[in-house]
Design an enzyme around this catalytic site. Structure first.
Site, PDB file in Angstrom:
ATOM      1  N   CYS A 137       0.831  -1.211   0.000  1.00  0.00           N
ATOM      2  CA  CYS A 137       0.000   0.000   0.000  1.00  0.00           C
ATOM      3  C   CYS A 137       0.861   1.254   0.000  1.00  0.00           C
ATOM      4  O   CYS A 137       1.339   1.693   1.048  1.00  0.00           O
ATOM      5  CB  CYS A 137      -0.949  -0.010   1.193  1.00  0.00           C
ATOM      6  SG  CYS A 137      -2.046   1.418   1.201  1.00  0.00           S
ATOM      7  N   CYS A 140      -0.497   4.163   2.067  1.00  0.00           N
ATOM      8  CA  CYS A 140      -0.348   3.976   3.516  1.00  0.00           C
ATOM      9  C   CYS A 140       1.105   4.191   3.955  1.00  0.00           C
ATOM     10  O   CYS A 140       1.364   4.809   4.982  1.00  0.00           O
ATOM     11  CB  CYS A 140      -0.719   2.558   3.945  1.00  0.00           C
ATOM     12  SG  CYS A 140      -2.175   1.899   3.158  1.00  0.00           S
ATOM     13  N   ASP A 141       2.038   3.655   3.196  1.00  0.00           N
ATOM     14  CA  ASP A 141       3.409   3.531   3.704  1.00  0.00           C
ATOM     15  C   ASP A 141       4.434   4.427   2.999  1.00  0.00           C
ATOM     16  O   ASP A 141       5.589   4.483   3.426  1.00  0.00           O
ATOM     17  CB  ASP A 141       3.874   2.067   3.568  1.00  0.00           C
ATOM     18  CG  ASP A 141       3.026   1.127   4.427  1.00  0.00           C
ATOM     19  OD1 ASP A 141       2.476   1.600   5.435  1.00  0.00           O
ATOM     20  OD2 ASP A 141       2.908  -0.055   4.075  1.00  0.00           O
TER      21      ASP A 141
END
Ligand code: NAP
Length: 316
Positions: A137, A140-141
């Site tokens: 992701c 997300c990261d």
């Protein structure tokens, strides 16, 4: 013989969508039962810091956040079965049956929230280095890879979108794709190509993610899919963006699924083609797949089910 209880609502799935549906239903005094799965918490159970969920200014670890979602639903009377549903027998406006192990649970309404899982490459190091530089992701990261060289694997819109996002942080980003042609839309490809720090490497497929002495990813081994030539590049991170698979196998043939297996709802509601059966979260969402969007969708599912139970409940 005692009559078996008929639940108002069973939520199948224990990620942000399922727990939010349960929270809303519990506060509406529907006493929902959540079949949350053996590995409750969904994809966030495999996520480290979550920094993009509003309300946690310092960020929170994915599993801890799911623990809080669960506790909040429990506070208002949600009950949980920490196991996987093995069979769903869904009815149109009648009583539904959810089987967990050998036990059958019956309910007037069902909220399907089984989620999706990112597709995996299935190469050595991928599983072992998850959270140690390998991510599925980018949104997300990405921010954890500031000034590092990274690769994004994939040739679809997800790979382009992840790349454009992650390139804001990474010093250099290489999109590795197994063919010379891309599945991604032209506009997304163009946006990626416009970034000075994004390079394309085709036709290559990764064969191994290799750890350094610190236990984090250090290299990606790749092979040219036409010539067989092998290469290794040094990286601080690798994003696998080769698509998602919705976890809809238990409802196949009962509700409508699209070509990719996502449950089709009567938008803008969360109702499936069956009255009293609702679908929420990543199980229906091709595009956004964020904890916050899944939560919002779970809320809609609970409200739709609540209105269904109020206006047109199945006769028992
Ligand atoms: P996708 O379109 O199915 O693309 C997956 C990519 O991964 C393909 O290029 C595929 O290669 C590659 N791939 C699959 N398995 C692989 C493997 N084992 N090894 C190496 N490469 C592999 O999936 P997606 O990008 O997640 O997009 C899904 C849908 O969501 C699409 O309809 C897309 O348009 C939409 N979406 C839209 C946006 C947006 O518009 N902002 C953003 C994200 C997603 P091949 O091409 O060789 O098969």
């Amino acid at each position: 013989m005692t009559e078996q209880r008929i639940e108002n609502m069973i939520v199948v799935g224990g990620g942000p969508a399922g727990y939010t549906a349960a929270l809303y239903a519990a506060r509406a005094e529907l006493e929902p039962l959540v079949v949350e799965g053996f590995a409750w918490g969904g994809q966030l159970q495999n996520t480290t810091d979550v920094e993009n969920y509003p309300g946690y200014p310092e960020g929170i670890m994915g599993p801890a956040m799911m623990g809080e979602f669960r506790a909040q639903a429990e506070r208002f009377g949600t009950r949980f079965i920490t196991d996987d549903a093995t069979e769903l027998r869904l009815a149109d406006g009648e009583i539904n049956t959810v089987v967990v192990g050998g036990e059958e649970h019956r309910a007037k309404s069902v909220v399907l929230a089984m989620g999706a899982e990112p597709k995996r490459l299935g190469i050595p190091g991928e599983q072992e280095l998850q959270g140690m530089g390998v991510s599925t992701c980018g949104v997300c990261d990405g921010a954890f890879f500031k000034d590092q060289e990274v690769v994004v694997i994939g040739g679809g819109d997800s790979a382009m979108e992840d790349s454009i996002f992650v390139s804001k942080f990474a010093s250099k980003l290489t999109i590795v794709h197994r063919r010379d042609e891309f599945r991604a839309s032209k506009i997304m490809q163009d946006r990626a190509r416009e970034q000075d720090n994004i390079e394309f490497m085709t036709p290559y497929a990764p064969t191994e993610f290799i750890a350094g002495d610190d236990g984090k990813i250090a290299k990606v081994a790749m092979e040219n899919t036409q010539t067989g030539e092998k290469k290794e590049i040094e990286v601080g991170g690798a994003f696998v963006a080769i698509g998602h698979t919705p976890l809809s196998n238990l409802v196949e043939g009962q509700v409508d699924l699209d070509d990719e297996g996502y449950v089709v709802c009567k938008e803008p509601s969360t109702q499936t083609k069956l009255s009293g059966v609702f679908a929420v979260g990543d199980l229906v969402d091709h595009t956004y797949r964020q904890a916050i969007t899944a939560s919002g969708s779970g809320c809609k599912g609970a409200l739709d089910a609540e209105w269904y139970l109020r206006d047109t409940p199945p006769s028992i």
